[in-house]
Scaffold this motif. Structure first.
Motif, mmCIF file in Angstrom:
data_model
loop_
_atom_site.group_PDB
_atom_site.id
_atom_site.type_symbol
_atom_site.label_atom_id
_atom_site.label_comp_id
_atom_site.label_asym_id
_atom_site.label_seq_id
_atom_site.Cartn_x
_atom_site.Cartn_y
_atom_site.Cartn_z
ATOM 1 N N THR A 1 0.836 -1.200 0.000
ATOM 2 C CA THR A 1 0.000 0.000 0.000
ATOM 3 C C THR A 1 0.874 1.255 0.000
ATOM 4 O O THR A 1 2.039 1.219 0.417
ATOM 5 C CB THR A 1 -0.930 0.048 1.228
ATOM 6 O OG1 THR A 1 -0.124 0.098 2.423
ATOM 7 C CG2 THR A 1 -1.843 -1.154 1.281
ATOM 8 N N VAL A 2 0.289 2.352 -0.467
ATOM 9 C CA VAL A 2 0.952 3.643 -0.427
ATOM 10 C C VAL A 2 -0.135 4.713 -0.358
ATOM 11 O O VAL A 2 -1.238 4.522 -0.890
ATOM 12 C CB VAL A 2 1.846 3.852 -1.677
ATOM 13 C CG1 VAL A 2 1.013 3.943 -2.946
ATOM 14 C CG2 VAL A 2 2.737 5.077 -1.532
ATOM 15 N N THR A 3 0.161 5.814 0.328
ATOM 16 C CA THR A 3 -0.783 6.932 0.402
ATOM 17 C C THR A 3 -0.300 8.039 -0.532
ATOM 18 O O THR A 3 0.857 8.473 -0.454
ATOM 19 C CB THR A 3 -0.901 7.469 1.837
ATOM 20 O OG1 THR A 3 -1.364 6.420 2.690
ATOM 21 C CG2 THR A 3 -1.894 8.627 1.891
ATOM 22 N N ILE A 4 -1.191 8.474 -1.429
ATOM 23 C CA ILE A 4 -0.840 9.470 -2.437
ATOM 24 C C ILE A 4 -1.752 10.683 -2.280
ATOM 25 O O ILE A 4 -2.967 10.543 -2.119
ATOM 26 C CB ILE A 4 -0.985 8.883 -3.859
ATOM 27 C CG1 ILE A 4 -0.073 7.657 -4.002
ATOM 28 C CG2 ILE A 4 -0.647 9.931 -4.917
ATOM 29 C CD1 ILE A 4 -0.191 6.964 -5.341
ATOM 30 N N ASN A 5 -1.166 11.844 -2.334
ATOM 31 C CA ASN A 5 -1.923 13.088 -2.137
ATOM 32 C C ASN A 5 -2.659 13.501 -3.420
ATOM 33 O O ASN A 5 -2.416 14.566 -3.991
ATOM 34 C CB ASN A 5 -0.986 14.204 -1.668
ATOM 35 C CG ASN A 5 -1.753 15.442 -1.221
ATOM 36 O OD1 ASN A 5 -2.912 15.350 -0.814
ATOM 37 N ND2 ASN A 5 -1.111 16.595 -1.298
#
Length: 247
Positions: free
Chosen positions: A85-89
């Motif tokens: 997973t990764v959080t992207i703005n």
């Protein structure tokens, strides 16, 4: 000769032998690294390398013989799965729209050479492999929930058995989108192929994490920052990039 008594005690002798081949490869890599040390005793290391290379050749021969008649896929357990997973703005809508056009994937997935759309739900994938080789397969989109989830799998008769899915969920506190990727596939060459891929920096979990970081950079900044590790594929001596050396 193959060590028949030891081999016959194994529940899956062919798979066990290919695992030995992978271990031999790691031993050879370690010896190669030791050879670069300034205080290396080259005579002893060359002798050890020759001995391990001989064992490797014998293990490969035995593994090939044990594999005959049962099929490589059945003999080797090269099935791999990973979740990252990764959080992207960025909003789910923006990320979904970019990913849904599979031809965009090679822009941030270094392992992918190309993806060609063959229709609304069909595509053709070409994947780079260690040693300058490549594998190709057709895939079909099995699920498409706008702005939420995309799933795909390799088509019938493909050399690579592959299945993947990506989800886009709003992050807590309005911090953009959590992108979750699931991948399952059988690596070409089975367990030995998976181990050798890991040796050359292509272990799937590490690879997916790296490519998600590239996806984040591309979507947030419009470009991907190349590190020295990404410029020089595989194992290499630490050194500045050409641009850094010229500065």
């Amino acid at each position: 000769m193959c060590s028949s008594d030891l081999i016959l005690t194994q529940e899956r002798p062919a798979g066990w032998l290919w695992a030995r081949v992978a271990g031999d490869a790691l031993d050879l890599a370690s010896l190669g690294s030791a050879m670069t040390a300034s205080d290396a005793q080259r005579g002893k290391l060359l002798a050890a390398t020759a001995a391990v290379a001989g064992v490797t050749a014998l293990d490969v021969l035995c593994a090939q013989k044990m594999t005959d008649g049962v099929g490589v896929t059945a003999a080797l357990s090269g099935e791999i799965s990973t979740i990252r997973t990764v959080t992207i703005n960025k909003s789910p809508e923006e990320l979904y729209a970019f990913w849904r056009d599979f031809t965009n994937l090679p822009r941030f997935m270094q392992s992918l050479q190309s993806v060609e759309m063959l229709g609304e739900r069909r595509s053709h994938w070409t994947l780079n492999m260690p040693g300058g080789k490549s594998v190709e397969w057709d895939a079909e989109t099995t699920e498409d929930q706008p702005n939420r989830r995309i799933a795909w799998r390799s088509g019938e008769g493909s050399d690579v058995r592959h299945r993947g899915a990506v989800e886009f969920r709003p992050a807590a506190g309005g911090r953009g989108t959590v992108v979750r990727v699931e991948l399952e596939y059988t690596a070409p060459g089975g367990a030995a192929g998976a181990a050798l891929a890991k040796l050359f920096g292509k272990e799937p979990g590490q690879q997916v994490s790296s490519e998600l970081r590239h996806f984040k950079q591309l979507m947030e900044t419009g470009e991907i920052t190349k590190s020295d590790a990404s410029i020089h594929a595989g194992m290499h001596a630490a050194q500045p990039s050409a641009a850094g050396a010229a500065a």
